[in-house]
Design a protein around this motif. Structure first.
Motif, PDB file in Angstrom:
ATOM      1  N   ALA A   1      11.489  20.193 -14.926  1.00 30.57           N
ATOM      2  CA  ALA A   1      12.229  19.187 -14.556  1.00 30.57           C
ATOM      3  C   ALA A   1      13.539  18.949 -15.056  1.00 30.57           C
ATOM      4  O   ALA A   1      14.583  18.808 -14.479  1.00 30.57           O
ATOM      5  CB  ALA A   1      11.702  17.761 -14.217  1.00 30.57           C
TER       6      ALA A   1
ATOM      7  N   TYR B   1      17.463  19.328 -13.680  1.00 29.08           N
ATOM      8  CA  TYR B   1      18.504  18.146 -13.751  1.00 29.08           C
ATOM      9  C   TYR B   1      19.601  18.688 -14.578  1.00 29.08           C
ATOM     10  O   TYR B   1      20.548  18.474 -13.878  1.00 29.08           O
ATOM     11  CB  TYR B   1      17.800  17.169 -14.613  1.00 29.08           C
TER      12      TYR B   1
ATOM     13  N   LEU C   1      14.130  19.900  -7.656  1.00 30.06           N
ATOM     14  CA  LEU C   1      13.623  18.916  -8.416  1.00 30.06           C
ATOM     15  C   LEU C   1      12.646  17.987  -7.908  1.00 30.06           C
ATOM     16  O   LEU C   1      11.796  17.667  -8.065  1.00 30.06           O
ATOM     17  CB  LEU C   1      14.808  18.324  -9.195  1.00 30.06           C
TER      18      LEU C   1
ATOM     19  N   LEU D   1       6.696  14.425 -11.137  1.00 25.49           N
ATOM     20  CA  LEU D   1       8.125  13.977 -11.725  1.00 25.49           C
ATOM     21  C   LEU D   1       8.092  12.682 -12.082  1.00 25.49           C
ATOM     22  O   LEU D   1       7.906  11.826 -11.409  1.00 25.49           O
ATOM     23  CB  LEU D   1       9.147  14.060 -10.440  1.00 25.49           C
TER      24      LEU D   1
ATOM     25  N   CYS E   1      13.579  10.758 -12.377  1.00 24.67           N
ATOM     26  CA  CYS E   1      14.072  10.491 -10.789  1.00 24.67           C
ATOM     27  C   CYS E   1      15.129   9.542 -10.904  1.00 24.67           C
ATOM     28  O   CYS E   1      16.213   9.584 -10.214  1.00 24.67           O
ATOM     29  CB  CYS E   1      12.938   9.665 -10.258  1.00 24.67           C
TER      30      CYS E   1
END
Length: 512
Positions: A190, A194, A216, A222, A227
Motif C-alpha cells: 500500500a 500511495y 490501492l 488497507l 485511506c
C-alpha cells in the motif's frame, strides 16, 4: 534458528510495520518519511566447540532486540564480539540495536566495522545507507544504497528509499521510476502504491496516478491511515469521487476516528467536503452535456466537456466524446488538442502523436502547437524530439519564456548542459521572476561544481517561490557542504513541512 535471513512479520509481505517513534528517529506524518529497513542475518561459521555459547549469546541478543530491550541486546552482541571480533553479523546486529535506540553514530560505526570485515555484506551496506539517510547525509546515503543494489538488486525497500531521495530533490519522474521498480518486487504494498500515485500527480501524470490509486483501493486490506492519506491526496488534485471511496473505506475501519491523528469530527468533515465536491462535479458535467446536446454544432461545448472529463480523470469518457467530435469538427484546433490529450491519457500514444502532428499542420506558425507536441514527447520520454519541438516553438515565438524554459529542461534531461543553461538564462532574461528556471540552472551549476552560483540560483528560486520543495532541499544539501549547519537544518525542515502529504512511508524493520 535457521541460517540466513528470517522475518518477524505482521503483514502478508513479511514486513514489520512499526511506529516511527519506536525505531531510531521520529519523522511525523507531516514530513517525508523513508522506509528504514534493518537487516539481520545469522551466518555462523565457527568451530563446533564454543559455537553453542557464541550462537546462544547471539540469539539471545536477537530475542532482546525483538522484544524492544535494546540495551540488553547491545550487551549480548558486545559479549559475542568479545569472543569473536571478526563476526560481521554481530557487528551488524549491534548496529541495529544502536539504531533502534536512536544512537545513530554508534550504529554507523558498527555498520562501517562490519563492512571493513566484509565489503560485500549486503545487510550492513544497506543499513549504512539508511543510517546516512536518517542522518540527512543524502549524498553518502545514495552512494551506499546504490552499492547495496549492485550487491543485491532485489531490494524493494532500498529502491523505495532512493525514490524518496529523488522526490526530495524535486526529481519526481526519477522518484516514480524507483517506486515502480520497488512495486514490481512488492506488487501489493500500500505504501509504495500511495507514494507512486503522489509522485505521478506531482509530476503532472494523472493517468498512472489514478491507476495506482485504483490499485490501492482494490487491495484486500488497507489501514485507515493510508485511506485517509489517499483521500486527501485525491481531493487535493480534484478527484473527489475517488476520494469519497477512500474516506468511506477508512470509516469502515474500527480505528477511523483516530486514524492519522484525525478526530471523528475532522474525519466526518473530510468526507462531507469530498462528497459535496463530487456532487458539484456531477452537476457541472451534466450542465456541459446539456450544452453539447442543445448546441451539437458548436465545438466549444465539446471542448469544454472534454477538458472537464480530463480534469476529473474520466479519460475513457473523454475519448468516447472526442473521437466522433474530431471527425465532426476537423478544422477545430481546440477539438484536435483535446482529442490528442484524450488519446494520451487513455494510452493511445500513436493516435495522440498523430493528433499533435495534425495540430502542428493546422497551426504551422503557432508556437503553441509545437509546444504541445514537445510536451507530449517529453511525457513519453522522447527527450530529443521534445527538445526539437521546443526549439521550433522558440523559432515561432522567441519572446515566450516558457518555450525557452521547456527547451532548457529537455536539454538538461538529454545531458546537454551547456545548451540547457543558455536556454534557461534566456527564459530568465524574458521573465526574471520564474523560479523553476533558477532551480534547473542551479542544478547545472552543481554539476559544474560551481557551488557559489548554484547557491545563488536556489536562493533566488525560494525567494520567488517560497514553496519550491526541490529548491529548499538542494539548499539544505548545499548549506551542509558549505559547513552552514543551522541554515541546512532550517532549509531541510521547510522542505519537510512542504512535503507533508507528498511521500509518506513508515519505518519497516526486517527482523530475524
Amino acid at each position: 534458528m535457521e541460517q540466513g535471513q528470517l522475518f518477524e512479520t505482521t503483514d502478508e509481505h513479511g514486513w514489520t510495520w512499526m511506529s516511527l517513534g519506536s525505531i531510531c528517529v521520529h519523522l511525523c506524518s507531516s514530513v517525508v518519511c523513508a522506509f528504514c529497513v534493518v537487516f539481520l542475518s545469522v551466518c555462523l561459521n565457527v568451530e563446533s566447540e564454543g559455537a553453542e555459547s557464541w550462537q546462544a549469546r547471539y540469539e539471545a541478543g536477537l530475542k532482546r532486540l525483538a522484544e524492544g530491550k535494546y540495551l540488553l541486546a547491545q550487551e549480548e552482541f558486545k559479549a559475542v564480539l568479545a569472543d569473536n571480533a571478526a563476526s560481521v553479523e554481530a557487528h551488524n546486529a549491534l548496529g541495529v540495536s544502536y539504531q533502534k535506540a536512536g544512537e545513530l553514530e554508534l550504529a554507523r560505526l558498527s555498520f562501517v566495522r562490519a563492512l571493513e570485515l566484509n565489503p560485500s555484506f549486503v545487510e550492513a551496506r544497506t543499513n549504512l545507507g539508511l543510517n546516512s539517510l536518517l542522518r540527512n547525509e543524502t549524498d553518502r546515503a545514495v552512494q551506499e544504497l546504490e552499492k547495496s543494489l549492485q550487491l543485491d538488486p532485489q531490494q524493494p525497500l532500498v529502491l523505495f528509499n532512493l525514490g524518496v531521495v529523488a522526490a526530495r530533490a524535486g526529481e519526481l519522474r526519477s522518484a516514480a521510476a524507483y517506486f515502480e521498480k520497488a512495486l514490481a518486487l512488492q506488487p501489493d504494498d500500500a505504501r509504495i502504491l500511495y507514494n507512486l500515485a503522489a509522485a505521478y500527480f506531482a509530476s503532472s501524470q494523472p493517468r498512472p496516478a489514478l491507476e495506482k490509486a485504483d490499485r490501492l483501493l482494490a487491495l484486500p486490506s488497507l489501514d485507515s491511515e493510508v485511506c485517509l492519506e489517499a483521500g486527501e491526496l485525491l481531493s487535493r488534485y480534484g478527484h473527489a469521487a475517488r476520494a469519497v471511496r477512500f474516506y468511506q473505506m477508512a470509516k469502515r475501519q474500527s480505528s477511523a476516528a483516530s486514524a492519522g491523528g484525525k478526530t471523528s469530527s475532522n474525519f466526518d468533515q473530510l468526507l462531507a467536503d469530498a462528497s459535496a465536491q463530487f456532487q458539484r462535479d456531477v452537476k457541472a458535467i451534466a450542465q456541459l452535456e446539456a450544452q453539447v446536446k442543445s448546441s451539437p454544432n458548436d465545438p466549444v461545448h465539446y471542448f469544454n466537456l472534454g477538458l472537464m472529463l480530463t480534469k476529473l480523470g474520466e479519460f475513457s469518457r473523454c475519448f468516447e466524446l472526442l473521437k466522433p467530435a474530431v471527425a465532426r469538427f476537423p478544422r477545430s484546433s481546440e477539438i484536435r488538442l483535446a482529442y490528442a490529450l484524450a488519446c494520451y491519457f487513455t494510452g493511445r500514444n500513436d493516435l495522440a502523436e498523430q493528433a499533435y502532428l495534425q495540430l502542428v499542420q493546422m497551426q504551422p506558425n503557432s508556437d503553441q502547437s509545437h509546444f504541445a507536441l514537445g510536451n507530449f514527447y517529453a511525457d513519453a520520454g522522447r527527450l530529443e524530439e521534445a527538445a526539437a519541438s521546443f526549439r521550433r516553438a522558440i523559432g515561432k515565438n522567441p519572446g515566450n519564456y516558457l518555450n525557452h524554459y521547456m527547451h532548457g529542461v529537455a536539454l538538461f534531461r538529454c545531458q546537454s548542459y551547456l545548451e540547457a543553461a543558455a536556454s534557461l538564462r534566456m527564459a530568465l532574461k524574458l521573465n526574471p521572476a520564474h523560479a523553476d528556471s533558477n532551480f534547473w540552472l542551479g542544478k547545472i551549476y552543481l554539476l559544474r561544481n560551481d557551488r557559489v552560483k548554484a547557491l545563488q540560483a536556489f536562493e533566488r528560486a525560494v525567494k520567488l517561490e517560497p514553496k519550491h520543495v526541490g529548491a529548499h532541499y538542494q539548499l539544505a544539501l548545499l548549506y551542509a557542504r558549505l559547513g552552514e549547519k543551522a541554515k541546512s537544518q532550517e532549509a531541510l525542515e521547510i522542505q519537510r513541512q512542504l512535503n507533508a502529504q507528498l511521500h509518506k512511508g513508515i519505518v519497516a524493520l526486517r527482523m530475524p
